[in-house]
Design a protein around this motif. Structure first.
Motif, PDB file in Angstrom:
ATOM      1  N   GLU A   1       1.953 113.994  30.037  1.00 21.64           N
ATOM      2  CA  GLU A   1       2.127 112.792  30.838  1.00 21.64           C
ATOM      3  C   GLU A   1       3.354 112.035  30.364  1.00 21.64           C
ATOM      4  O   GLU A   1       3.743 112.114  29.195  1.00 21.64           O
ATOM      5  CB  GLU A   1       0.886 111.895  30.748  1.00 21.64           C
ATOM      6  N   GLN A   2       3.956 111.298  31.294  1.00 23.81           N
ATOM      7  CA  GLN A   2       5.114 110.488  30.931  1.00 23.81           C
ATOM      8  C   GLN A   2       5.005 109.111  31.559  1.00 23.81           C
ATOM      9  O   GLN A   2       4.452 108.944  32.640  1.00 23.81           O
ATOM     10  CB  GLN A   2       6.411 111.178  31.345  1.00 23.81           C
ATOM     11  N   GLU A   3       5.517 108.158  30.849  1.00 22.60           N
ATOM     12  CA  GLU A   3       5.438 106.763  31.295  1.00 22.60           C
ATOM     13  C   GLU A   3       6.748 106.069  30.945  1.00 22.60           C
ATOM     14  O   GLU A   3       7.277 106.240  29.840  1.00 22.60           O
ATOM     15  CB  GLU A   3       4.272 106.055  30.611  1.00 22.60           C
ATOM     16  N   TRP A   4       7.287 105.305  31.910  1.00 20.07           N
ATOM     17  CA  TRP A   4       8.486 104.510  31.663  1.00 20.07           C
ATOM     18  C   TRP A   4       8.048 103.133  31.159  1.00 20.07           C
ATOM     19  O   TRP A   4       7.251 102.452  31.804  1.00 20.07           O
ATOM     20  CB  TRP A   4       9.297 104.367  32.937  1.00 20.07           C
ATOM     21  N   VAL A   5       8.570 102.720  30.016  1.00 17.69           N
ATOM     22  CA  VAL A   5       8.155 101.474  29.379  1.00 17.69           C
ATOM     23  C   VAL A   5       9.372 100.562  29.207  1.00 17.69           C
ATOM     24  O   VAL A   5      10.411 100.989  28.703  1.00 17.69           O
ATOM     25  CB  VAL A   5       7.499 101.741  28.007  1.00 17.69           C
ATOM     26  N   ALA A   6       9.239  99.321  29.632  1.00 20.62           N
ATOM     27  CA  ALA A   6      10.336  98.360  29.517  1.00 20.62           C
ATOM     28  C   ALA A   6      10.520  97.931  28.070  1.00 20.62           C
ATOM     29  O   ALA A   6       9.540  97.698  27.351  1.00 20.62           O
ATOM     30  CB  ALA A   6      10.055  97.147  30.395  1.00 20.62           C
ATOM     31  N   VAL A   7      11.768  97.807  27.645  1.00 24.35           N
ATOM     32  CA  VAL A   7      12.065  97.389  26.274  1.00 24.35           C
ATOM     33  C   VAL A   7      12.204  95.877  26.211  1.00 24.35           C
ATOM     34  O   VAL A   7      12.381  95.204  27.227  1.00 24.35           O
ATOM     35  CB  VAL A   7      13.363  98.055  25.758  1.00 24.35           C
ATOM     36  N   TRP A   8      12.117  95.358  24.998  1.00 31.47           N
ATOM     37  CA  TRP A   8      12.360  93.947  24.751  1.00 31.47           C
ATOM     38  C   TRP A   8      13.854  93.771  24.464  1.00 31.47           C
ATOM     39  O   TRP A   8      14.413  94.460  23.640  1.00 31.47           O
ATOM     40  CB  TRP A   8      11.525  93.470  23.564  1.00 31.47           C
ATOM     41  N   GLU A   9      14.510  92.878  25.151  1.00 33.22           N
ATOM     42  CA  GLU A   9      15.933  92.572  25.040  1.00 33.22           C
ATOM     43  C   GLU A   9      16.832  93.782  25.351  1.00 33.22           C
ATOM     44  O   GLU A   9      17.289  94.508  24.466  1.00 33.22           O
ATOM     45  CB  GLU A   9      16.265  92.018  23.652  1.00 33.22           C
ATOM     46  N   PRO A  10      17.115  94.005  26.634  1.00 33.05           N
ATOM     47  CA  PRO A  10      17.878  95.181  27.056  1.00 33.05           C
ATOM     48  C   PRO A  10      19.318  95.226  26.551  1.00 33.05           C
ATOM     49  O   PRO A  10      19.845  96.314  26.297  1.00 33.05           O
ATOM     50  CB  PRO A  10      17.833  95.093  28.592  1.00 33.05           C
ATOM     51  N   ALA A  11      19.981  94.078  26.397  1.00 36.86           N
ATOM     52  CA  ALA A  11      21.356  94.109  25.900  1.00 36.86           C
ATOM     53  C   ALA A  11      21.411  94.626  24.464  1.00 36.86           C
ATOM     54  O   ALA A  11      22.304  95.406  24.095  1.00 36.86           O
ATOM     55  CB  ALA A  11      21.978  92.716  25.995  1.00 36.86           C
ATOM     56  N   GLU A  12      20.456  94.199  23.643  1.00 39.78           N
ATOM     57  CA  GLU A  12      20.395  94.705  22.272  1.00 39.78           C
ATOM     58  C   GLU A  12      20.044  96.193  22.246  1.00 39.78           C
ATOM     59  O   GLU A  12      20.485  96.935  21.378  1.00 39.78           O
ATOM     60  CB  GLU A  12      19.382  93.892  21.472  1.00 39.78           C
ATOM     61  N   TYR A  13      19.243  96.612  23.219  1.00 38.38           N
ATOM     62  CA  TYR A  13      18.907  98.029  23.380  1.00 38.38           C
ATOM     63  C   TYR A  13      20.171  98.851  23.635  1.00 38.38           C
ATOM     64  O   TYR A  13      20.414  99.874  22.978  1.00 38.38           O
ATOM     65  CB  TYR A  13      17.931  98.149  24.539  1.00 38.38           C
ATOM     66  N   VAL A  14      21.013  98.398  24.554  1.00 36.93           N
ATOM     67  CA  VAL A  14      22.254  99.114  24.858  1.00 36.93           C
ATOM     68  C   VAL A  14      23.186  99.096  23.652  1.00 36.93           C
ATOM     69  O   VAL A  14      23.835 100.104  23.334  1.00 36.93           O
ATOM     70  CB  VAL A  14      22.945  98.499  26.094  1.00 36.93           C
ATOM     71  N   LEU A  15      23.265  97.962  22.968  1.00 37.18           N
ATOM     72  CA  LEU A  15      24.083  97.866  21.759  1.00 37.18           C
ATOM     73  C   LEU A  15      23.627  98.888  20.724  1.00 37.18           C
ATOM     74  O   LEU A  15      24.451  99.582  20.099  1.00 37.18           O
ATOM     75  CB  LEU A  15      23.996  96.452  21.195  1.00 37.18           C
ATOM     76  N   HIS A  16      22.324  99.002  20.544  1.00 37.23           N
ATOM     77  CA  HIS A  16      21.771  99.955  19.583  1.00 37.23           C
ATOM     78  C   HIS A  16      22.121 101.394  19.988  1.00 37.23           C
ATOM     79  O   HIS A  16      22.533 102.203  19.144  1.00 37.23           O
ATOM     80  CB  HIS A  16      20.259  99.774  19.493  1.00 37.23           C
ATOM     81  N   LEU A  17      21.973 101.705  21.257  1.00 32.44           N
ATOM     82  CA  LEU A  17      22.319 103.041  21.742  1.00 32.44           C
ATOM     83  C   LEU A  17      23.806 103.334  21.533  1.00 32.44           C
ATOM     84  O   LEU A  17      24.189 104.450  21.162  1.00 32.44           O
ATOM     85  CB  LEU A  17      21.979 103.172  23.226  1.00 32.44           C
TER      86      LEU A  17
END
Length: 491
Positions: A260-276
């Motif tokens: 099974e797969q599930e899409w889960v929203a992250v907390w603070e998307p800009a910091e998420y992109v920075l981390h990536l």
């Protein structure tokens, strides 16, 4: 003599009657029969007892009413709200508009060394993926940059810092359809569910616990796997991010061999992109001496790279076909990003400005662009009026092409209607936007009749005890309409 003249006039009238285009001839009693059948069905449908029903069915070109029931009653439209958002953003930005992501610096490059800060500047691209971020890092390395003597800074100030529309509930924050909104955000795949990670739970293991992986593979989120593999009872898996952080908790059971797969929203998307971005810089072989943070880029920088999205008319496909809430809210903020950072208030004002003169906007309640709010209030007649009007817009093809097509199995054609009407005469004859909220089901769009005519329709069902019953009711109603109009020409 008078008799001869009368006979001559009769012959002439008959002759000219034969010249009248067949499309203007109505079959007597057909509209009344359709109304009777619809009313009888609505009265007999148990799922509608105690619910609110609003329906408007009209001629496709003129908007003349063929059937109405509570057509001027404000209803929660759910994702039918996206019809208004799509029309307004096409009108405001244009079908060929492209969104940008920029990499810039306030320093200088010498012998493969960047002396200064590196800025990742988001301009609200709703289609940016983690693969795009990896490609940007590779392009920097290919350009000869090996080391950065400075900080990595993510700038998402093109939009304001309000992450959620005002009626978003706390339970929606973890779900992909309630993801936080930012001018710098990313998706885990080409479905473009912005600001999310994809969690894959695989029960092929023999250890009693399923294996869990995430896409993209990042340590920005922390997985807590409490799920077990079990053959007993009905398997029920829950994947939830805890409020205010990026801990994703997996609990419940999954059957052996299942995935099974599930899409889960992250907390603070800009910091998420920075981390990536940091992770991908390292993977590309670029060393960074400084730290990382989110902040506004200075006015004077040197652009190093620019990534442009596909045209808006192409991005409307995942938006409308798959009913992407994140895209809807980003489009609203784009419409408001003129004199100040993009925001809901200005964007909604632009939607109302587009609709002004077309619809009685004073009788509408618009709180977001996606329809997630339970406070939105739109009437069935307003939706059909919009559908009639947009046919004459220069971008009408892009708008109509974005609508899900009934019974078409390809996801980017059939979208949310791909499994509906599949085994009926209506397959391929309906292009419409679906909508679902707790207690709400809606369907509005275009239908081609058996005689090749076009009608517009809007069906809004509120107060359902089980919204999953809504599609069945909508399909039954449209089948009645199709059957009763098959011999009636409506143009």
């Amino acid at each position: 003599m008078l008799r001869k003249i009368a006979r001559l006039l009769a012959v002439m009238l008959l002759f000219f009657a034969c010249l009248i285009p067949h499309g203007h001839i109505r079959v007597a009693g057909k509209e009344d029969a359709m109304k009777e059948r619809i009313n009888e069905y609505l009265a007999s449908e148990e799922q509608l007892q105690g619910a609110a029903v609003a329906i408007h069915i009209a001629e496709g070109q003129t908007g003349k009413t063929l059937y109405e029931r509570s057509a001027d009653q404000r209803m929660r439209p759910a994702s039918n709200m996206k019809l208004l958002t799509a029309a307004a953003v096409l009108d405001g930005l244009g079908a060929e508009h492209r969104f940008e992501t920029i990499i810039a610096t306030d320093g200088r490059i010498s012998a493969g060394q960047l002396h200064g800060n590196l800025y990742l500047i988001g301009k609200g691209d709703p289609s940016l993926t983690y693969m795009d971020i990896g490609q940007l890092a590779k392009q920097l390395r290919k350009a000869g940059i090996k080391k950065i003597h400075g900080d990595i800074i993510a700038d998402d100030t093109y939009f304001d810092q309000e992450r959620y529309s005002e009626d978003t509930t706390w339970k929606d924050e973890s779900a992909y359809y309630g993801a936080a909104i930012s001018a710098l955000t990313a998706a885990p795949d080409t479905d473009h569910d912005t600001g999310t990670v994809k969690v894959v739970v695989d029960a092929s293991s023999s250890s009693g616990k399923p294996n869990v992986s995430i896409i993209p593979a990042t340590d920005y989120v922390t997985i807590h796997n409490h799920a077990v593999i079990s053959q007993e009872g009905e398997a029920e898996l829950e994947v939830v991010r805890t409020h205010g952080n990026n801990d994703i908790v997996i609990s419940g059971t999954i059957a052996p061999g299942e995935k099974e797969q599930e899409w889960v929203a992250v907390w603070e998307p800009a910091e998420y992109v920075l981390h990536l971005f940091q992770e991908n810089l390292e993977a590309a072989g670029i060393q960074v001496d400084g730290g990382s943070k989110t902040a506004k880029a200075p006015a004077k920088t040197t652009e190093l790279l620019r990534k442009e999205s596909a045209p808006l008319q192409q991005l409307l496909l995942p938006f409308m076909k798959l009913s992407n809430n994140g895209h809807a809210e980003m489009y609203v903020k784009h419409m408001g990003s003129k004199e100040r950072a993009g925001n809901w208030e200005d964007g909604i004002e632009q939607i109302e400005r587009y609709l002004d003169g077309l619809l009685p906007t004073g009788q509408m309640v618009i709180r977001d662009g996606s329809g997630l709010s339970h406070v939105n209030g739109i009437t069935a007649r307003q939706l059909t009026a919009l559908l009639v009007h947009v046919q004459n817009e220069p971008w009408s093809h892009a708008f109509e092409h974005s609508l899900p097509v009934a019974g078409e199995p390809e996801r980017m054609i059939g979208g949310t209607l791909r499994n509906r009407f599949a085994d009926s005469e209506l397959a391929g004859k309906i292009k419409a936007k679906t909508g679902t909220l707790t207690g709400v089901s809606s369907l509005s769009g275009y239908m081609e009749t058996k005689s090749g005519e076009r009608i517009v329709f809007s069906i809004l069902l509120n107060g359902l005890l089980d919204e999953e019953e809504g599609p069945r009711i909508e399909e039954r109603l449209l089948k009645i309409v199709y059957e009763e109009l098959k011999n009636m020409h409506i143009n």
